[in-house]
Motif scaffolding. Structure first.
Motif, PDB file in Angstrom:
ATOM      1  N   GLU A   1      -0.143  -3.142  -1.777  1.00  0.00           N
ATOM      2  CA  GLU A   1      -0.048  -2.364  -3.009  1.00  0.00           C
ATOM      3  C   GLU A   1      -0.491  -3.173  -4.227  1.00  0.00           C
ATOM      4  O   GLU A   1      -0.787  -2.608  -5.278  1.00  0.00           O
ATOM      5  CB  GLU A   1       1.374  -1.855  -3.210  1.00  0.00           C
ATOM      6  CG  GLU A   1       2.417  -2.932  -3.397  1.00  0.00           C
ATOM      7  CD  GLU A   1       3.830  -2.364  -3.526  1.00  0.00           C
ATOM      8  OE1 GLU A   1       3.956  -1.123  -3.644  1.00  0.00           O
ATOM      9  OE2 GLU A   1       4.799  -3.155  -3.488  1.00  0.00           O
TER      10      GLU A   1
ATOM     11  N   GLU B   1       1.646   0.891   5.232  1.00  0.00           N
ATOM     12  CA  GLU B   1       2.622   1.113   4.164  1.00  0.00           C
ATOM     13  C   GLU B   1       2.328   0.177   2.993  1.00  0.00           C
ATOM     14  O   GLU B   1       1.713  -0.877   3.175  1.00  0.00           O
ATOM     15  CB  GLU B   1       4.030   0.890   4.692  1.00  0.00           C
ATOM     16  CG  GLU B   1       4.431   1.883   5.784  1.00  0.00           C
ATOM     17  CD  GLU B   1       5.834   1.613   6.298  1.00  0.00           C
ATOM     18  OE1 GLU B   1       6.377   0.527   5.991  1.00  0.00           O
ATOM     19  OE2 GLU B   1       6.376   2.482   7.015  1.00  0.00           O
ATOM     20  N   PRO B   2       2.781   0.528   1.789  1.00  0.00           N
ATOM     21  CA  PRO B   2       2.467  -0.285   0.602  1.00  0.00           C
ATOM     22  C   PRO B   2       2.919  -1.738   0.696  1.00  0.00           C
ATOM     23  O   PRO B   2       2.302  -2.615   0.092  1.00  0.00           O
ATOM     24  CB  PRO B   2       3.203   0.445  -0.528  1.00  0.00           C
ATOM     25  CG  PRO B   2       3.344   1.853  -0.050  1.00  0.00           C
ATOM     26  CD  PRO B   2       3.510   1.762   1.431  1.00  0.00           C
ATOM     27  N   LYS B   3       3.990  -2.004   1.457  1.00  0.00           N
ATOM     28  CA  LYS B   3       4.513  -3.369   1.537  1.00  0.00           C
ATOM     29  C   LYS B   3       3.845  -4.192   2.645  1.00  0.00           C
ATOM     30  O   LYS B   3       4.168  -5.373   2.816  1.00  0.00           O
ATOM     31  CB  LYS B   3       6.023  -3.338   1.783  1.00  0.00           C
ATOM     32  CG  LYS B   3       6.812  -2.648   0.680  1.00  0.00           C
ATOM     33  CD  LYS B   3       6.632  -3.354  -0.663  1.00  0.00           C
ATOM     34  CE  LYS B   3       7.458  -2.671  -1.753  1.00  0.00           C
ATOM     35  NZ  LYS B   3       7.244  -3.322  -3.084  1.00  0.00           N
TER      36      LYS B   3
ATOM     37  N   ASP C   1       3.077   6.266   1.852  1.00  0.00           N
ATOM     38  CA  ASP C   1       4.496   5.993   1.627  1.00  0.00           C
ATOM     39  C   ASP C   1       5.256   7.280   1.912  1.00  0.00           C
ATOM     40  O   ASP C   1       5.072   8.274   1.206  1.00  0.00           O
ATOM     41  CB  ASP C   1       4.728   5.538   0.188  1.00  0.00           C
ATOM     42  CG  ASP C   1       6.148   5.055  -0.053  1.00  0.00           C
ATOM     43  OD1 ASP C   1       6.908   4.929   0.924  1.00  0.00           O
ATOM     44  OD2 ASP C   1       6.495   4.809  -1.225  1.00  0.00           O
ATOM     45  N   SER C   2       6.063   7.272   2.981  1.00  0.00           N
ATOM     46  CA  SER C   2       6.792   8.481   3.399  1.00  0.00           C
ATOM     47  C   SER C   2       5.833   9.643   3.616  1.00  0.00           C
ATOM     48  O   SER C   2       6.038  10.758   3.099  1.00  0.00           O
ATOM     49  CB  SER C   2       7.866   8.853   2.362  1.00  0.00           C
ATOM     50  OG  SER C   2       8.787   7.795   2.201  1.00  0.00           O
TER      51      SER C   2
ATOM     52  N   VAL D   1      -0.809   7.195  -1.151  1.00  0.00           N
ATOM     53  CA  VAL D   1      -0.607   6.568  -2.457  1.00  0.00           C
ATOM     54  C   VAL D   1      -1.765   5.648  -2.840  1.00  0.00           C
ATOM     55  O   VAL D   1      -1.839   5.191  -3.976  1.00  0.00           O
ATOM     56  CB  VAL D   1       0.713   5.773  -2.490  1.00  0.00           C
ATOM     57  CG1 VAL D   1       1.905   6.707  -2.359  1.00  0.00           C
ATOM     58  CG2 VAL D   1       0.746   4.696  -1.412  1.00  0.00           C
TER      59      VAL D   1
END
Length: 393
Positions: A132, A220-222, A244-245, A249
């Motif tokens: 991210e 995922e962003p992380k 994300d979920s 994003v």
């Protein structure tokens, strides 16, 4: 953060060559798995004169059996064994070439690729950062039922090469410029064992879902930059979608990796600018105009963003000009510690096109939450003056 590795530690000494007066169809034989996707072009005396990338061969509409290698040749910036990876990344961005020839004592000794630069850099501490931190947020998307022509138009307007495809509000696929070229726009037809000829299909009405890649490889962003680079290498892709979920994003491409790498040697906290052009000749006067405009821009936003780089990409639309003035496409990407911001414009001539794009970028910044939080009065007063709404764009 600086990366200590140099070209000497990551370049490939193995590469194939082709003669400039050979048939371009010979290039197809030279691209081998495990070697850089590029060929060194030699003259009749075995001197290096340029390079041909696999991408340039795939994208051409020429009949390779009737075309000379030198018609597809590119003259790329040269690097030396002691050059830093940050400098190499800057040269790749500025030239638009992702494989650069490596020279020692005026002799070509290999090539360094964008993949090698990224792989070496994420192997250091920087690779622990989450994706991210470099991804392009809120990417431009297209509905699955919209035409490929609409997708191509979006790519052209914003200077992007990947578009996530959405269906009923969810990520359904991904279309790259290579998908359009390979499947529709001028698909390659093989003649015999080696020759390839490009044939253009006139309609771009096919729906995007007809050529999109699906399912999409997502992260995922992380997710760490190191893990993302490993995924891209494993699947031989140049773009990942960030979710994300189950909500899209962002996207991350090789260019998103290269841009922060190119800034790693910048020691002082300041705003800088880098230029990349394609088929655009910029005179010293035009460059001075753009630098003056950027200096004014930097003075206004230095305190708010402190550290960042403005990447300027310009290209000419071939065959379009008005009284000798070419139509220019200008795309701006402003990368800061508080996020990335984009703007684009098209117009006649370098200066007015750049000025419109920079004005659009400034308005996007002034509508952003980041600047409103830093100096809300300045942003709102400016927006009021130009008659723009004060909500985030």
């Amino acid at each position: 953060m600086a990366v200590s590795a140099t070209v000497k530690e990551i370049y490939s000494q193995q590469f194939n060559t082709v003669l400039e007066n050979d048939s371009a169809s010979r290039c197809l034989e030279g691209f081998k798995k495990g070697l850089p996707p590029v060929l060194a072009v030699l003259d009749d005396h075995d001197n290096y004169v340029g390079m041909v990338s696999r991408r340039s061969v795939l994208r051409t509409r020429l009949d390779l059996s009737r075309t000379k290698v030198k018609s597809l040749m590119t003259v790329a910036p040269e690097v030396s064994l002691g050059d830093s990876l940050s400098r190499v990344a800057r040269l790749m961005i500025g030239s638009g070439v992702r494989q650069l020839p490596v020279f020692e004592k005026n002799r070509i000794v290999g090539f360094v690729t964008d993949e090698a630069v990224i792989h070496a850099t994420v192997g250091a501490e920087w690779g622990n950062n989450p994706v991210e931190s470099i991804m392009t947020r809120a990417p431009h998307t297209m509905d699955a039922n919209r035409s490929v022509g609409a997708v191509l138009g979006l790519m052209r307007e914003y200077g992007i090469s990947h578009v996530p495809i959405m269906e009923k509000g969810r990520l359904a696929g991904l279309v790259s410029i290579q998908d359009i070229i390979g499947n529709l726009y001028w698909p390659l037809q093989r003649i015999g064992n080696t020759d390839v000829v490009g044939e253009r299909i006139e309609t771009l009405a096919v729906p995007a879902k007809g050529i999109m890649s699906s399912p999409v490889i997502t992260v995922e962003p992380k997710k760490s930059l190191r893990e993302c680079e490993q995924l891209m290498h494993k699947h031989d892709i140049s773009c990942l979608c960030v979710v994300d979920s189950d909500r899209l994003v962002g996207v991350v491409t090789k260019l998103d990796f290269l841009e922060p790498i190119s800034q790693m040697e910048t020691a002082e906290r300041r705003l800088s600018v880098q230029f990349g052009t394609k088929d655009v000749e910029i005179s010293p006067e035009q460059q001075q105009f753009m630098m003056t405009e950027f200096d004014s821009f930097a003075r206004r936003f230095q305190d708010a963003f402190q550290l960042g780089s403005l990447f300027v990409y310009m290209k000419t639309h071939k065959g379009t000009n008005m009284r000798g003035t070419p139509m220019i496409h200008c795309r701006l990407q402003f990368r800061t510690t508080k996020g990335s911001f984009f703007a684009a414009s098209e117009g006649w001539g370098v200066e007015p096109t750049f000025k419109v794009a920079l004005d659009r970028l400034e308005r996007r910044l002034l509508r952003s939450k980041e600047l409103l939080a830093y100096n809300p009065r300045f942003a709102k007063d400016y927006l009021r003056k130009v008659g723009l709404p004060q909500e985030e764009s």
